[in-house]
Design an enzyme around this catalytic site. Sequence first.
Site, PDB file in Angstrom:
ATOM      1  N   SER A  95      52.721   2.933 -10.531  1.00 53.85           N
ATOM      2  CA  SER A  95      51.880   3.595 -10.822  1.00 53.85           C
ATOM      3  C   SER A  95      50.769   4.136  -9.931  1.00 53.85           C
ATOM      4  O   SER A  95      50.788   4.224  -9.100  1.00 53.85           O
ATOM      5  CB  SER A  95      51.548   2.553 -12.651  1.00 53.85           C
ATOM      6  OG  SER A  95      49.937   3.066 -13.060  1.00 53.85           O
ATOM      7  N   ASP A 217      55.849  10.358 -20.557  1.00 52.19           N
ATOM      8  CA  ASP A 217      54.818   9.295 -19.910  1.00 52.19           C
ATOM      9  C   ASP A 217      53.658  10.278 -19.817  1.00 52.19           C
ATOM     10  O   ASP A 217      53.336  11.145 -19.483  1.00 52.19           O
ATOM     11  CB  ASP A 217      55.450   9.260 -18.255  1.00 52.19           C
ATOM     12  CG  ASP A 217      54.401   7.916 -17.405  1.00 52.19           C
ATOM     13  OD1 ASP A 217      53.346   8.137 -18.253  1.00 52.19           O
ATOM     14  OD2 ASP A 217      54.690   7.637 -16.368  1.00 52.19           O
ATOM     15  N   HIS A 245      55.102   5.037 -18.994  1.00 54.51           N
ATOM     16  CA  HIS A 245      54.756   4.360 -17.788  1.00 54.51           C
ATOM     17  C   HIS A 245      55.801   3.678 -17.068  1.00 54.51           C
ATOM     18  O   HIS A 245      54.975   3.415 -15.658  1.00 54.51           O
ATOM     19  CB  HIS A 245      53.289   4.539 -18.377  1.00 54.51           C
ATOM     20  CG  HIS A 245      52.846   5.060 -16.668  1.00 54.51           C
ATOM     21  ND1 HIS A 245      52.832   6.031 -16.056  1.00 54.51           N
ATOM     22  CD2 HIS A 245      51.878   4.340 -15.657  1.00 54.51           C
ATOM     23  CE1 HIS A 245      52.284   5.838 -15.395  1.00 54.51           C
ATOM     24  NE2 HIS A 245      51.123   4.535 -14.653  1.00 54.51           N
TER      25      HIS A 245
END
Length: 267
Positions: A95, A217, A245
């Site tokens: 991320s 996502d 995610h």
Amino acid sequence: MDVRHRNNVSITGNPDGPTVVLAHGFGCDQNMWRLTVPALERDYRVVLFDYVGSGRADPAAWSEQRYAGLEGYAQDVVDICTELDLRGATFVGHSVSAMVGALAVRRAPERIGALVMVAPSPRYIDDADYRGGFSAEDIDELLVSLESNYLGWSATMAPVIMGNADRPELGDELTNSFCATDPQMARVFARATFLSDHREELRRINVPTLVLESAEDVIAPREVGAFVQRNVPGATLVTLDATGHCPHMSAPEATNEALTAFLAGLR
């Protein structure tokens, strides 16, 4: 400054193997990699850590000024790599850590020799012909909600971020991780994350790069993965058979297979 204590650095795996550094995302800690470590530790030296403000990092080291932008987190990474005297390590960032890794590569190119970006996003807010997945109003609402009731925001958002509604234990784990983070520190990290725009940084990446995205996502849609792949010179994009995610948690087998294949190609 004791960097190992500051960032709760832990090292496992093969001490004679190439080094892989695993970096967690917002609201998480190094424990989120527990399903990845077993796939690496036979052949690789694995370094894990917590960003200041997360996990079991030293809260006394936190500074709002330092961590108001992703550059402060990138400096954490550089400090860790320097302390351990790493050379040519592979940095795996989930991320927001994917872009932290991009910043760290530019700061210390001798320390990081390859980059794996798991569900990356260089900018979360839509802009002209760029789709980040959120409007400016969406992000404003997200930040207001987070800042006014962090625990409530965590309980609502973590399951959405994780996806996999049929596996609520995954959302519960992420909720608990979010809730374990100090709200003030989380507020600063959230703003550094969701208001960032590091699209130009992608073109400066000059190391072998793997981009891993989930098939679905809500935080980093497929358009973002394609944008990252187009803008990082020579990057490889792999779309995992995964939802949400956090594919390293929801689809560890697929994630580990793609990761280890990339690592094997570097040797």
